[in-house]
Design a protein around this motif. Structure first.
Motif, PDB file in Angstrom:
ATOM      1  N   TYR A   3       0.819  -1.196   0.000  1.00 53.18           N
ATOM      2  CA  TYR A   3       0.000   0.000   0.000  1.00 53.18           C
ATOM      3  C   TYR A   3       0.858   1.253   0.000  1.00 53.18           C
ATOM      4  N   LYS A   4       0.441   2.205  -0.812  1.00 50.50           N
ATOM      5  CA  LYS A   4       1.049   3.527  -0.836  1.00 50.50           C
ATOM      6  C   LYS A   4       0.277   4.366   0.176  1.00 50.50           C
ATOM      7  N   HIS A   9      -1.911  17.021   5.840  1.00 53.29           N
ATOM      8  CA  HIS A   9      -1.696  17.717   7.106  1.00 53.29           C
ATOM      9  C   HIS A   9      -2.461  19.040   7.080  1.00 53.29           C
ATOM     10  N   PRO A  10      -3.002  19.456   8.224  1.00 51.25           N
ATOM     11  CA  PRO A  10      -3.737  20.723   8.264  1.00 51.25           C
ATOM     12  C   PRO A  10      -2.890  21.937   7.877  1.00 51.25           C
ATOM     13  N   ASP A  11      -1.608  21.895   8.174  1.00 48.91           N
ATOM     14  CA  ASP A  11      -0.748  23.066   8.007  1.00 48.91           C
ATOM     15  C   ASP A  11       0.180  22.990   6.788  1.00 48.91           C
ATOM     16  N   LYS A  12       0.005  21.987   5.925  1.00 50.09           N
ATOM     17  CA  LYS A  12       0.892  21.837   4.763  1.00 50.09           C
ATOM     18  C   LYS A  12       0.076  21.773   3.477  1.00 50.09           C
ATOM     19  N   LYS A  13       0.511  22.553   2.505  1.00 47.05           N
ATOM     20  CA  LYS A  13      -0.182  22.589   1.227  1.00 47.05           C
ATOM     21  C   LYS A  13       0.057  21.314   0.415  1.00 47.05           C
ATOM     22  N   GLU A  14       1.266  20.796   0.494  1.00 47.25           N
ATOM     23  CA  GLU A  14       1.638  19.600  -0.262  1.00 47.25           C
ATOM     24  C   GLU A  14       1.198  18.343   0.487  1.00 47.25           C
ATOM     25  N   ILE A  15       0.653  17.392  -0.235  1.00 47.23           N
ATOM     26  CA  ILE A  15       0.298  16.106   0.342  1.00 47.23           C
ATOM     27  C   ILE A  15       1.581  15.287   0.488  1.00 47.23           C
ATOM     28  N   GLU A  16       1.796  14.757   1.672  1.00 42.20           N
ATOM     29  CA  GLU A  16       2.988  13.948   1.935  1.00 42.20           C
ATOM     30  C   GLU A  16       2.743  12.524   1.442  1.00 42.20           C
ATOM     31  N   PRO A  55      -7.046  16.400   8.918  1.00 43.16           N
ATOM     32  CA  PRO A  55      -6.071  15.310   9.033  1.00 43.16           C
ATOM     33  C   PRO A  55      -6.599  14.049   8.341  1.00 43.16           C
ATOM     34  N   SER A  56      -5.839  13.564   7.361  1.00 43.26           N
ATOM     35  CA  SER A  56      -6.283  12.421   6.565  1.00 43.26           C
ATOM     36  C   SER A  56      -5.103  11.546   6.173  1.00 43.26           C
TER      37      SER A  56
END
Length: 138
Positions: A3-4, A9-16, A55-56
């Protein structure tokens, strides 16, 4: 199965995106160990105009691209989740005159507690998609 993992994050524009894929046991451990409440506290303490995401964490099967995303919320100090299930669904083109094709479909459902969310994620990680589909249709 691997799984990938993608994290909002609430405070970051980029999805980690976690660089290495995880097997189902490590993916479940990731869900269990993720700092959900800390991320919700961060969200609550932020200027709402600067919030990027709730948060997801999204778990995507690397073989078939079927995914289950868990988005956290809290009520009275208790953790709750919405589930976002994305999978291919066979659809007819022009009432079936031109055949069928797979189209990705996203279904979301709200109000799962931590324990039931973990159960549903476990079913997903075992590739029991029929069970996940049943849960989403309830």
């Amino acid at each position: 199965m691997n799984y990938k993992i993608s994290i909002c994050h609430p405070d970051k524009k980029e999805i980690e995106i976690i660089p290495n894929s995880l097997d189902s046991k490590k993916a479940l451990a990731f869900f269990n160990d993720y700092p959900w409440m800390e991320q919700l506290e961060l969200l609550d303490n932020m200027n709402q105009a600067k919030v990027q995401y709730s948060p997801s964490v999204r778990f995507t099967n690397t073989k078939n691209n079927i995914s289950l995303e868990m988005t956290a919320d809290s009520k009275d100090g208790k953790l709750f989740f919405s589930l976002w299930f994305e999978r291919p669904v066979r659809t007819k083109i022009l009432f079936g005159l031109l055949g069928e094709k797979d189209k990705m479909k996203l279904t979301d459902k709200w109000g799962f507690d931590h324990a039931s969310s973990k159960q549903h994620l476990t079913a997903f990680l075992k590739e029991n998609y029929g069970e996940v589909e049943r849960i989403m249709k309830k």
